[in-house]
Design an enzyme around this catalytic site. Structure first.
Site, PDB file in Angstrom:
ATOM      1  N   GLU A 219      -7.040 -40.203   5.916  1.00 50.49           N
ATOM      2  CA  GLU A 219      -8.214 -40.127   5.049  1.00 50.49           C
ATOM      3  C   GLU A 219      -7.790 -39.590   3.690  1.00 50.49           C
ATOM      4  O   GLU A 219      -6.999 -38.644   3.599  1.00 50.49           O
ATOM      5  CB  GLU A 219      -9.268 -39.204   5.652  1.00 50.49           C
ATOM      6  N   HIS A 243     -10.177 -40.636  18.485  1.00 49.50           N
ATOM      7  CA  HIS A 243      -9.833 -41.911  17.847  1.00 49.50           C
ATOM      8  C   HIS A 243      -8.416 -42.367  18.187  1.00 49.50           C
ATOM      9  O   HIS A 243      -8.190 -43.502  18.625  1.00 49.50           O
ATOM     10  CB  HIS A 243      -9.947 -41.793  16.322  1.00 49.50           C
TER      11      HIS A 243
END
Length: 491
Positions: A219, A243
């Site tokens: 990110e 995830h």
């Protein structure tokens, strides 16, 4: 407690109830996804969407808030006033304190008689127990009800088990949808087809033909408004435990006997249970914790994690984690699997890289390029698949150069590609469980992750600093180099 499985009755009215209905997740993801489903006629005609919050708003105040916040998260090509107007007619707002049992009869009065009911818990996991108990106490759960649980489910194995027990008192396992939006991405679902629908890959999808696997979820943003939540969680619990491990399961699973939800999830569970446990020495050698310091992100100055608002100045929470995992089975014997996630990294990028084994011998000895074969599966920001192969450079001689064979999924199909939350919400409405975590999967993931957390606590080391806008601490590159590999952006 309900005793039968959810129905799939499109003729029945549908009430979709969002706890946390005016929160960040609802505004950015859920309501835009439901608008898109509405726009493309994927919601039952009688669907009503109830946003729940503690604000003492009337309908006009709620609609003004929605009008201001939500359209910006809908693509300009998809938004139009007519569709938006018909969508908001489905919406209601109900003032509910999730912890107050006396508010739930009022919610029940808003629901349609005989409706299928989907309860989406877009709240902190600490509220899941109370919400389910109060829904049950108010008689708002029946055999056709479903509940959607947002991650992270717990902060360790014990808390995850307790949430499962508490929710399971009111909903059957077949009614519980533990959502991980990565499993709704088109490219992730295409990965199963790539593996099991094409004969060219399956014979090579194993040791010794695969040298390593790397899975990255990076990110570019910092913690932002999530600082209060994030500092008690960190990158391992927030991202890797769910995830990345779910992506790993799809990469490493054996072919299921069918696409039946339990058959698919049985194979994913086997992967989780085959992960080699990490002792304290493994944690010290094979994991890297990092924390971003001041730097630049997308061309703008970025403060360090410790300077973020609502972060304690002495926080040791990791914003980056990289680790090496091994799967103890024949298919993956001696294949290192590298997992990496972080905030304030060089780019927003999620990618799976399958690095195939080196040639045992090369006849192209004068080539300056090492022969590299990689399958690179990009999940975001764009979705595509590349197969990297070696080709001869033009001209005399036999010099080699890596080239990519590209599959642009958006260009290959003319059909609209639904976003992950839209696809998964439709699955919930239809009662399809394939792309949701089962209880034993969740607990197996925590069983593997918890010794890493405990190991870090025993080692009592501060996270390694890395500059905002970089790819993380140098130690993560060293972790790869010890196995003769490198992160794809470094090669």
């Amino acid at each position: 407690m309900a005793t039968s499985t959810p129905s799939q009755t499109p003729e029945a009215p549908l009430d979709l109830v969002i706890f946390g209905g005016v929160g960040d997740l609802s505004v950015r993801k859920l309501l835009p996804a439901l608008y898109m489903a509405h726009l493309h006629n994927n919601l039952p005609e009688s669907t009503r969407i109830h946003a729940l919050g503690r604000q003492a708003w009337d309908r006009a105040a709620f609609l003004a808030f929605i009008q201001e916040k939500v359209p910006g998260f809908i693509g300009s090509k998809a938004y139009n006033d007519s569709a938006w107007g018909s969508f908001v007619r489905r919406l209601t707002y109900v003032c509910v304190d999730a912890t107050d049992a006396s508010d739930y009869p009022g919610l029940g009065a808003e629901l349609q008689a005989g409706s299928d009911r989907v309860y989406y818990l877009a709240t902190a996991p600490s509220l899941f127990t109370a919400i389910c108990a109060h829904l049950g106490g108010a008689g708002l759960i029946d055999a056709r009800s479903r509940v959607v649980l947002e991650k992270p489910l717990g902060h360790d194995l014990e808390s995850a088990r307790q949430i499962n027990i508490d929710v399971g008192r009111h909903f059957q396992e077949s009614q519980i949808f533990r959502i991980d939006h990565y499993l709704g991405k088109e490219t992730v679902q295409n990965l199963m087809v790539l593996r099991f629908g094409n004969t060219i890959f399956e014979p090579l999808w194993r040791s010794p033909y695969i040298k390593s696997v790397q899975i990255t979820v990076a990110e570019a943003v910092g913690v932002g408004s999530r600082a209060g939540f994030y500092d008690g969680t960190g990158a391992l619990r927030d991202m890797l435990q769910n995830h990345l491990l779910q992506l790993l399961c799809i990469v490493a699973m054996e072919p299921p006997v069918s696409l039946d939800p339990d058959a698919v999830r049985d194979e994913k569970l086997k992967v989780l249970r085959s992960l080699r446990p990490m002792a304290i020495a493994d944690v010290a050698r094979d994991t890297v914790r990092g924390q971003y310091s001041a730097g630049a992100s997308n061309g703008d100055a970025a403060v360090g994690y410790l300077q973020e608002e609502n972060i304690p100045p002495d926080s040791s929470t990791e914003t980056f984690v990289a680790l090496k995992a091994h799967i103890n089975n024949w298919r993956w014997a001696n294949v290192p699997i590298f997992l990496r996630t972080g905030k304030r990294m060089a780019a927003r990028q999620s990618e799976i890289v399958i690095e195939f084994a080196d040639l045992p011998f090369t006849i192209f000895g004068d080539s300056p390029h090492k022969s590299v074969n990689r399958l690179m599966i990009r999940l975001q920001p764009e979705e595509h698949i590349q197969l990297q192969m070696m080709a001869k450079e033009p001209g005399s001689g036999m010099k080699l150069r890596p080239v990519n064979l590209n599959l642009d999924l958006e260009a290959a199909f003319s059909e609209r590609r639904a976003e992950a939350y839209e696809r998964l919400l439709i699955d919930v409405i239809k009662g399809r469980l394939t792309h949701f975590m089962r209880r034993d999967e969740l607990e197996a993931a925590w069983t593997w992750v918890e010794p890493i957390i405990n190991g870090w606590q025993q080692l009592n080391e501060k996270p390694k600093a890395y500059t905002a806008g970089s790819w993380g601490p140098a130690a993560s590159s060293a972790l790869m180099a010890r196995e003769g590999s490198s992160w794809v952006e470094e090669s």
